[in-house]
Design a protein around this motif. Sequence first.
Motif, PDB file in Angstrom:
ATOM      1  N   ILE A   1      13.539  19.606 -19.423  1.00 42.33           N
ATOM      2  CA  ILE A   1      14.295  19.100 -18.281  1.00 42.33           C
ATOM      3  C   ILE A   1      15.719  18.795 -18.729  1.00 42.33           C
ATOM      4  O   ILE A   1      15.934  18.040 -19.689  1.00 42.33           O
ATOM      5  N   ASP A   2      16.675  19.382 -18.060  1.00 41.35           N
ATOM      6  CA  ASP A   2      18.086  19.126 -18.342  1.00 41.35           C
ATOM      7  C   ASP A   2      18.375  17.638 -18.133  1.00 41.35           C
ATOM      8  O   ASP A   2      17.894  17.023 -17.168  1.00 41.35           O
ATOM      9  N   GLU A   3      19.158  17.076 -19.028  1.00 39.18           N
ATOM     10  CA  GLU A   3      19.515  15.660 -18.920  1.00 39.18           C
ATOM     11  C   GLU A   3      20.196  15.334 -17.593  1.00 39.18           C
ATOM     12  O   GLU A   3      20.179  14.184 -17.149  1.00 39.18           O
TER      13      GLU A   3
ATOM     14  N   ALA B   1       1.014  14.639 -15.109  1.00 42.77           N
ATOM     15  CA  ALA B   1       0.424  13.970 -16.278  1.00 42.77           C
ATOM     16  C   ALA B   1       0.894  14.599 -17.578  1.00 42.77           C
ATOM     17  O   ALA B   1       0.106  14.891 -18.478  1.00 42.77           O
ATOM     18  N   MET B   2       2.194  14.805 -17.680  1.00 40.09           N
ATOM     19  CA  MET B   2       2.747  15.425 -18.877  1.00 40.09           C
ATOM     20  C   MET B   2       2.637  14.488 -20.072  1.00 40.09           C
ATOM     21  O   MET B   2       2.744  13.273 -19.946  1.00 40.09           O
ATOM     22  N   ASP B   3       2.443  15.094 -21.224  1.00 41.07           N
ATOM     23  CA  ASP B   3       2.350  14.326 -22.459  1.00 41.07           C
ATOM     24  C   ASP B   3       3.721  14.056 -23.065  1.00 41.07           C
ATOM     25  O   ASP B   3       3.869  13.131 -23.873  1.00 41.07           O
ATOM     26  N   ALA B   4       4.710  14.868 -22.705  1.00 44.04           N
ATOM     27  CA  ALA B   4       6.056  14.693 -23.251  1.00 44.04           C
ATOM     28  C   ALA B   4       7.056  15.433 -22.381  1.00 44.04           C
ATOM     29  O   ALA B   4       6.707  16.376 -21.649  1.00 44.04           O
ATOM     30  N   VAL B   5       8.297  15.002 -22.473  1.00 41.25           N
ATOM     31  CA  VAL B   5       9.422  15.690 -21.840  1.00 41.25           C
ATOM     32  C   VAL B   5      10.473  15.940 -22.912  1.00 41.25           C
ATOM     33  O   VAL B   5      10.821  15.030 -23.679  1.00 41.25           O
ATOM     34  N   LEU B   6      10.961  17.179 -22.972  1.00 40.55           N
ATOM     35  CA  LEU B   6      12.027  17.531 -23.892  1.00 40.55           C
ATOM     36  C   LEU B   6      13.306  17.685 -23.078  1.00 40.55           C
ATOM     37  O   LEU B   6      13.395  18.545 -22.187  1.00 40.55           O
ATOM     38  N   LEU B   7      14.270  16.815 -23.361  1.00 40.42           N
ATOM     39  CA  LEU B   7      15.509  16.783 -22.586  1.00 40.42           C
ATOM     40  C   LEU B   7      16.498  17.783 -23.162  1.00 40.42           C
ATOM     41  O   LEU B   7      16.961  17.644 -24.297  1.00 40.42           O
ATOM     42  N   SER B   8      16.804  18.808 -22.382  1.00 44.27           N
ATOM     43  CA  SER B   8      17.660  19.887 -22.860  1.00 44.27           C
ATOM     44  C   SER B   8      19.115  19.620 -22.512  1.00 44.27           C
ATOM     45  O   SER B   8      19.438  18.744 -21.703  1.00 44.27           O
ATOM     46  N   ASP B   9      19.987  20.417 -23.115  1.00 44.52           N
ATOM     47  CA  ASP B   9      21.423  20.247 -22.910  1.00 44.52           C
ATOM     48  C   ASP B   9      22.000  21.223 -21.897  1.00 44.52           C
ATOM     49  O   ASP B   9      23.197  21.212 -21.631  1.00 44.52           O
TER      50      ASP B   9
ATOM     51  N   VAL C   1      12.436  12.976 -25.076  1.00 41.95           N
ATOM     52  CA  VAL C   1      13.336  13.023 -26.225  1.00 41.95           C
ATOM     53  C   VAL C   1      14.276  14.218 -26.109  1.00 41.95           C
ATOM     54  O   VAL C   1      13.900  15.272 -25.590  1.00 41.95           O
ATOM     55  N   PRO C   2      15.503  14.088 -26.585  1.00 42.60           N
ATOM     56  CA  PRO C   2      16.418  15.226 -26.591  1.00 42.60           C
ATOM     57  C   PRO C   2      15.968  16.302 -27.571  1.00 42.60           C
ATOM     58  O   PRO C   2      15.211  16.028 -28.518  1.00 42.60           O
ATOM     59  N   LEU C   3      16.440  17.529 -27.358  1.00 41.65           N
ATOM     60  CA  LEU C   3      16.029  18.625 -28.228  1.00 41.65           C
ATOM     61  C   LEU C   3      16.434  18.394 -29.675  1.00 41.65           C
ATOM     62  O   LEU C   3      15.788  18.905 -30.597  1.00 41.65           O
TER      63      LEU C   3
END
Length: 353
Positions: free
Chosen positions: A159-161, A175-183, A262-264
């Motif tokens: 997911i873009d910040e 019910a996601m286990d994590a999100v990776l915040l992209s640039d 968390v960010p990439l």
Amino acid sequence: MDVSEIIIPGDTPGIEWRLPVFRFKGDDPATPKVYIQAALHADEVPGTALLHFLCEKLRDAESTGSIAGDITIAPQANPIGAAQSHFGELQGRFDLGSRTNFNRDFPLISLRDRNSLIEDLDRYPATDQLKRQLMHVALGADLVLDLHCDDESLQYAYIDEAFWPEASDLAAALAMDAVLLSDGESSAFEEAIGFAWKYEVPGERHAHLPGKLSVTVELRGQRDVYPHMAKADAEGLWRFLAARGIIRDESISPSTFAGPAVPLDNIEMIRSPESGTVLFHCNIGEEVTEGDLLATIITRPGMAHGSIEIRAPQAGLIVTRTSDRLVRRRADLMKIACSQPSGIVRKAGTLED
């Protein structure tokens, strides 16, 4: 439900690709519009199964007048990749003709130039026509979901910040286990959509995009295609659509996302230093600490000192793991989501090719 087709002429005589698109018409023009696609990487089909069951629910909702916002769905977004079989194995990630990733090299344009995507399509090869037509459809929506999966994986999303934390409702609903915040610095589908919105006025960048969403959802692993999973994920997307007011369902109550976001730069990409046979000591979903043994690579079977140990560079959550057990040098083995940045400097853009 209205059904139409995107028709893509092949690059050789006698070939034509047909891509069905389903549209559910909402009755409230003020409600956000939604576009959802699956299997852009044609061998990643958990999303196709999800959308099969979601369409079933949407047809029922349509019959009772419960759809407020327009919903457009492409359950199999890549007929070109779906037809690529090499020695009996589907090759759905890369176009065999151009050797390009089906989820890269989308045009980076301003929203105002949306219609230029489908002008003079005949001058583009089939894969570019596919990308341009998908992007043109998606830019007619406010909420865009691109459904993928990883190799062996937890449920997570890129997911873009610019869309965070507003998009936490999607993470909670699925019910996601994590999100990776992209640039937002790549030419992948969801980031090209975000780019068009950010630069709606060329030269002027919007850092935050309220009311918009463009996201890549990773629906666990490539082999996690089971009826109970697909139905549960369809229920998750239903909850998201109901919470956003796209469909009317008073029984839905919002939930809260509890996983890490968390960010990439905080993703440890664990790669194999040498080729060999992989023996994993940790599974996806496990929390590891710095120095924990992650894997052993047998590089010279039968020889003394013929293996290499790979240890965790820092503490974190194992989000993905390769399904390969014989790997090449520099092969991706794991992604670990961490609370601190990785010591390895990352190039802007995607984590993998």
